[in-house]
Design an enzyme around this catalytic site. Structure first.
Site, PDB file in Angstrom:
ATOM      1  N   GLY A  51     -16.299   1.955  17.175  1.00  0.00           N
ATOM      2  CA  GLY A  51     -15.756   2.775  16.086  1.00  0.00           C
ATOM      3  C   GLY A  51     -14.476   2.170  15.516  1.00  0.00           C
ATOM      4  O   GLY A  51     -14.053   1.082  15.930  1.00  0.00           O
ATOM      5  N   GLN A  87       6.198  -8.782   3.200  1.00  0.00           N
ATOM      6  CA  GLN A  87       5.781  -8.379   1.857  1.00  0.00           C
ATOM      7  C   GLN A  87       6.909  -8.596   0.841  1.00  0.00           C
ATOM      8  O   GLN A  87       6.661  -8.999  -0.296  1.00  0.00           O
ATOM      9  CB  GLN A  87       5.342  -6.911   1.879  1.00  0.00           C
ATOM     10  N   HIS A 111      19.049   0.405  -1.480  1.00  0.00           N
ATOM     11  CA  HIS A 111      17.629   0.774  -1.389  1.00  0.00           C
ATOM     12  C   HIS A 111      16.793  -0.422  -0.919  1.00  0.00           C
ATOM     13  O   HIS A 111      16.010  -0.305   0.024  1.00  0.00           O
ATOM     14  CB  HIS A 111      17.130   1.284  -2.741  1.00  0.00           C
ATOM     15  N   CYS A 138       0.828  -1.212   0.000  1.00  0.00           N
ATOM     16  CA  CYS A 138       0.000   0.000   0.000  1.00  0.00           C
ATOM     17  C   CYS A 138       0.863   1.264   0.000  1.00  0.00           C
ATOM     18  O   CYS A 138       0.392   2.336  -0.340  1.00  0.00           O
ATOM     19  CB  CYS A 138      -0.977  -0.013   1.158  1.00  0.00           C
ATOM     20  N   GLY A 176     -17.703   0.956  22.666  1.00  0.00           N
ATOM     21  CA  GLY A 176     -17.668   1.769  21.449  1.00  0.00           C
ATOM     22  C   GLY A 176     -17.088   0.947  20.310  1.00  0.00           C
ATOM     23  O   GLY A 176     -16.004   0.369  20.451  1.00  0.00           O
TER      24      GLY A 176
END
Lengths: 471, 285
Positions: free
Chosen positions: A202, A130, A109, A60, A200
């Site tokens: 959320g 990944q 890199h 991502c 909650g």
């Protein structure tokens, strides 16, 4: 140490990509290469003239094309066009968010990415998995991973592991939910067998709920003003949905309480919590991650109650970032060490076909001269002929030894590629395809670590060459 | 004199015992400095300190084994040998605690008394005392061994208690610095405190009873004026209070830890006071 030939016609490794520092999320989404389309992209790239191997790392936060190329300019152009096409941009427009590295810089890199130094959250662990997935996917594609990218990614995974085990870069909590869980662990040691209550349903509450479940909390209750919402969250993540009445009852035996409601005033007061806890003496960690706060600050005055709000959790996260930043230099040292080793192997590998060509050329001359000499000498026995053959071979080996060492050193020298190319041209050698490359083991010193570039030895002197020098 | 199969004579063995003690002392000091540095940097404790401590333990154990072989007597008598033996038992607790990764930092508090004890042994010398032969027999060995195990267990309980109090305060005051990061979780410290008391208190009780039985073999009773008896009784008493504090209902964690920590201070103060008053400088007390 990275080199780029003027005409681009040299074997090297390159990476072309976009990440969270160069491209906004809208662009990253467009260039993202999912598992289904990866094989097609690799196949198209490897079909391009000058690209020998390809691995795609797409997460991502980044999409990067790692290429082993025989023509760096051609290879990079293909990669740039691929990413630009996915983004729906022209190549010149895409240039502004795409970066590229060549040669040694590519190695550094990838190793920095594997060590999570290039991640949005410094020291996060997910990237290593990944990279492993990208490498595995490349292995499944016949055109993807060859000997160079195989070794590059294997080394990258090893560096990532070494950085995690030898430095403290991965330690501490780097997000609010993980900081919340860490605070609970600082009280309980482990959350296994503990009871947690989440008030909650959320987003933040849900993320914290996931963390609690991952840490092994045995009983996680979720309560919400709207019971359906709690049921949905539990169905999606896990745990057990309870009514508000059950919520208050559960507090007497709870170890961790997480609140993340949208209420505009405190929903848990000191008096209410003291009443709900009754005579319970065991500690309770209250994590109030709501804004405005759900828990009255006086709750923290209750004995054995540890109350933390969003600011406290931010402090933990901040401290983690500081501690991780202090580890960066150690990680960079490890990366540089591993990158140098890889680069020596890679450059020594480039020297092998030149040495082979040099030896083949000299051997052809030797054979021709020996045949001519023996044809003019009558009456020689088989023993004499063998002695002459052996003598000429020894002479040739001794003559070639300094040249072989010079070629090896040139391969390790940052500016030595032009020397190798010159020699290759002089010998009439064609660029060597990867399949013709020497196996890695032949190109490294005993123990798998290339010999130092100190002028006292060569990185990849084969046994035959050493014996030739001694004869 | 031959030390078993080592064939070392007295002076050689004494030199070797001293050298091994110095090596152990150096390794313990290095381990402690490493842990101190990790604490100051606010890092979580790594394996390094434990490995170095284990190296010191091996050298230390070898020194005391050589003492036993050379002098044909356990190193339980005399200030030097007794200090060294007590230190070895304490290091055993450090290493046992370190098996649980959370509890590695306990060495930060347990190694300083070890350093003092080994340092003291080196300074006064780890050799046999003149009255060595008088102190033999199973009751005496049981008395000293159990007492050392008791003191070491109680030291571990106290170290855990001090760390518990500091970690508790850091968590309550929301101070996320070195103590928060380096010290173990409260639950782990509470368990170490419990194990230390569970091992140390019964061992000390056995040690005191064995000591009393040993004096009876001489036809003597409990010498209440003896500094060692006083220290034993004081230690036993304060840790009894610590155990009662743990067993009382209600939130016991911080209270029990605070009492354990206070017990340690009382014990050390009593030891130092009695040491000053003791007439025989060569003895442990």
């Amino acid at each position: 140490m990275g080199e780029r030939e003027a005409d681009g016609a040299a074997m090297t490794i390159t990476v072309v990509g976009a990440n969270h520092t160069t491209a906004p999320i809208e662009l990253r989404e467009r260039v993202h290469v999912d598992a289904e389309s990866a094989a097609e992209v690799v196949s198209r790239l490897v079909g391009w003239d000058g690209i020998e191997e390809c691995v795609i790392l797409s997460t991502c936060n980044r999409t990067e094309l790692y290429l082993h190329v025989s023509d760096v300019l051609s290879g990079e152009r293909a990669a740039l066009e691929t990413l630009a096409a996915r983004a729906g941009l022209t190549t010149s427009d895409a240039e502004s968010f795409i970066y590229r590295h060549h040669g040694y810089e590519t190695v550094v890199h990838l190793f920095r990415v594997a060590a999570s130094l290039d991640s949005l959250v410094l020291g996060e662990a997910e990237i290593l998995g990944q990279i492993g997935d990208a490498y595995e996917a490349g292995l499944q594609m016949p055109e993807g991973v060859g000997p160079v990218l195989h070794r590059l990614f294997q080394s990258g995974l090893a560096v990532g592991g070494a950085v995690r085990s030898e430095t403290k870069l991965g330690c501490g909590a780097a997000s609010i939910p993980s900081a919340a869980v860490r605070l609970a662990i600082k009280v309980f040691g482990s959350l296994e067998g503990r009871t947690a209550v989440v008030l909650g349903a959320g987003d933040m509450g849900e993320t914290t709920l996931r963390c609690l479940l991952v840490e092994g909390a045995s009983d996680v209750l979720v309560a919400n003003r709207t019971p359906e919402r709690a049921a949905e969250t539990v169905a999606r993540v896990g745990g057990r949905a309870v009514s508000m009445d059950e919520f208050w009852r559960s507090l007497s035996s709870a170890d961790v309480l997480v609140t993340s409601t949208a209420a505009t005033s405190p929903v848990i007061t000191k008096r209410e919590l003291a009443g709900a806890r009754g005579a319970t003496a065991s500690p309770l960690v209250v994590l109030d991650i709501a804004l405005p706060r759900d828990v009255e600050s006086a709750v923290g005055e209750l004995p054995s109650v540890f109350l933390y709000n969003i600011d406290d959790l931010q402090k933990v996260v901040g401290a983690t970032h500081e501690a991780r930043a202090a580890e960066v230099s150690s990680a960079e040292e490890l990366i540089a060490d591993h990158a140098r080793r890889f680069w020596r192997w890679y450059r020594a590998r480039e020297a092998a076909p030149v040495i082979r060509g040099l030896r083949a050329h000299a051997e052809a001359i030797r054979r021709e001269e020996v045949e001519r000499l023996l044809a003019g000498l009558d009456g020689l026995g088989d023993g004499d002929r063998r002695r002459i053959e052996a003598s000429m071979r020894r002479m040739l080996n001794k003559l070639l030894h300094p040249s072989t060492v010079a070629v090896r050193r040139a391969a390790l020298d940052p500016g030595g590629l032009s020397f190798l190319e010159g020699l290759r041209n002089a010998l009439g050698l064609a660029p060597v395809p990867p399949d013709d490359a020497v196996p890695p083991d032949e190109a490294v010193a005993p123990g798998g670590v290339p010999a130092p570039e100190d002028g006292h030895g060569v990185a990849a002197e084969t046994r035959e060459e050493r014996e030739a020098g001694n004869r | 004199m031959s030390a078993g199969g080592l064939a070392l004579d007295g002076p050689d063995a004494a030199a070797m015992i001293l050298a091994l003690h110095l090596l152990a002392l150096g390794l313990y000091a290095a381990a402690w400095v490493l842990q101190l540095r990790e604490f100051r940097q606010g890092r979580e404790s790594g394996h390094g300190g434990v490995r170095i401590t284990a190296g010191g333990f091996v050298a230390h154990g070898a020194a005391l084994a050589l003492f036993t072989l050379t002098y044909r007597s356990l190193p339980l008598i005399g200030l030097g040998p007794a200090s060294s033996s007590l230190a070895l038992v304490m290091v055993l607790f450090v290493l046992a605690a370190s098996i649980h990764a959370d509890l590695r930092p306990a060495g930060l508090f347990l190694l300083p008394p070890v350093l003092l004890l080994v340092g003291q042994a080196v300074l006064v010398g780890v050799g046999p005392t003149a009255g060595q032969l008088a102190f033999r027999g199973p009751w005496f060995v049981l008395h000293v061994t159990a007492a050392f195990l008791g003191y070491a267990g109680l030291a571990a309980a106290s170290a855990a208690a001090i760390m518990y109090v500091l970690q508790f305060r850091a968590l309550k005051r929301k101070e996320f610095g070195s103590v928060f990061r380096f010290f173990p979780p409260l639950d782990s410290l509470d368990r170490l405190n419990k194990v230390g008391l569970a091992v140390g208190f019964p061992a000390l009780t056995v040690g005191l009873l064995a000591g009393w039985s040993w004096t009876l073999t001489f036809g003597r009773g409990l010498a209440l004026e003896d500094p060692q008896t006083i220290l034993g009784m004081v230690t036993w008493g304060v840790y009894l209070i610590a155990i009662i504090a743990r067993l009382r209902p209600g939130p016991h964690g911080e209270r029990a830890a605070a009492i354990s920590a206070a017990a340690f201070v009382v014990t050390v103060t009593a030891f130092l006071a009695l040491r000053l008053l003791a007439g025989e400088p060569d003895f442990f007390l």
